[in-house]
Design a protein around this motif. Structure first.
Motif, short mmCIF file in Angstrom:
data_model
loop_
_atom_site.label_atom_id
_atom_site.label_comp_id
_atom_site.label_asym_id
_atom_site.label_seq_id
_atom_site.Cartn_x
_atom_site.Cartn_y
_atom_site.Cartn_z
N VAL A 1 7.87 -2.98 -5.99
CA VAL A 1 6.79 -3.89 -5.63
C VAL A 1 5.74 -3.07 -4.91
O VAL A 1 6.03 -2.43 -3.89
CB VAL A 1 7.27 -5.06 -4.74
N PHE A 2 4.54 -3.04 -5.48
CA PHE A 2 3.42 -2.34 -4.85
C PHE A 2 2.60 -3.38 -4.10
O PHE A 2 2.12 -4.35 -4.69
CB PHE A 2 2.57 -1.64 -5.91
N SER A 3 2.47 -3.18 -2.79
CA SER A 3 1.85 -4.18 -1.92
C SER A 3 0.59 -3.63 -1.28
O SER A 3 0.65 -2.67 -0.51
CB SER A 3 2.85 -4.62 -0.86
N GLY A 4 -0.55 -4.26 -1.59
CA GLY A 4 -1.81 -3.85 -0.98
C GLY A 4 -2.99 -4.45 -1.70
O GLY A 4 -3.08 -4.38 -2.93
N GLY A 5 -3.88 -5.06 -0.95
CA GLY A 5 -5.04 -5.71 -1.52
C GLY A 5 -6.21 -4.77 -1.74
O GLY A 5 -6.08 -3.55 -1.67
N VAL A 6 -7.37 -5.37 -1.97
CA VAL A 6 -8.61 -4.61 -2.17
C VAL A 6 -9.22 -4.36 -0.80
O VAL A 6 -9.46 -5.28 -0.03
CB VAL A 6 -9.61 -5.37 -3.06
#
Length: 193
Positions: free
Chosen positions: A65-70
């Motif tokens: 799971v890759f977690s991070g927004g813009v």
């Protein structure tokens, strides 16, 4: 007294973060870092992704799971990590994106729904060493059994001045949020028959 407390906690944050605790898990959760102009990964984002992919290839977990927004520069941190991982041989179907988080607390809270949907129980969180104690504790607060694995080849870890700065910064963040500092592992004892 406060200075001793901060530096004592900073020592603990540093020691904790330098040790790899990756064991067999259901999912590897990779926490995002800055995306540079043009959608290029920062050094931290690249190091975290490379480390997670190495763990995946070792068989630590079947999914990432890759977690991070813009942030300042699009696309999302999660999307950049997935692109890197697939170029390194991870099948796209093994990659799950969480693209709305903007803090460590968001990473844990928003990833929790995805993890529940996957039926996950145990996760390995991948980030910079200085970040792992706080990250682990945020995931614990959301009910996860968590191991941690540091991406050691980041500038913030290899440069002594950066390592000192970011470790002390984390210690202060933990002192300001004692609920996170004192988070304990969830009780996973099976109910009595």
């Amino acid at each position: 007294m406060l200075t001793c407390g901060v530096f004592g906690l900073a020592w603990w944050v540093d020691r904790f973060g330098q040790r790899d605790r990756a064991t067999s898990a259901d999912v590897l959760v990779v926490l995002g870092a800055r995306v540079l102009p043009g959608g290029l990964p920062s050094g931290a984002l690249l190091a975290r992704t490379e480390h997670a992919v190495a763990l995946y290839h070792r068989g630590v977990a079947p999914r990432l799971v890759f977690s991070g927004g813009v942030g300042v520069n699009p696309p999302s941190e999660a999307r950049v990590m997935r692109a890197l991982a697939t170029r390194m041989g991870v099948p796209e179907e093994a990659c799950i994106l969480e693209e709305d988080s903007h803090s460590t607390e968001d990473n844990a809270r928003l990833t929790a729904a995805l993890l529940r949907g996957l039926g996950a129980r145990r996760v390995v969180v991948v980030s910079d060493p200085y970040h792992l104690l706080r990250a682990r504790n945020h995931f614990r607060l959301h009910g996860w059994e968590v191991d941690t694995s540091p991406a050691l080849d980041t500038e913030r870890n290899l440069d002594p001045v950066d390592r000192f700065y970011w470790t002390v910064r984390e210690a202060i963040a933990l002192l300001v949020h004692p609920r996170v500092l004192l988070a304990r592992a969830p009780d996973v004892t099976p109910p009595a028959p």
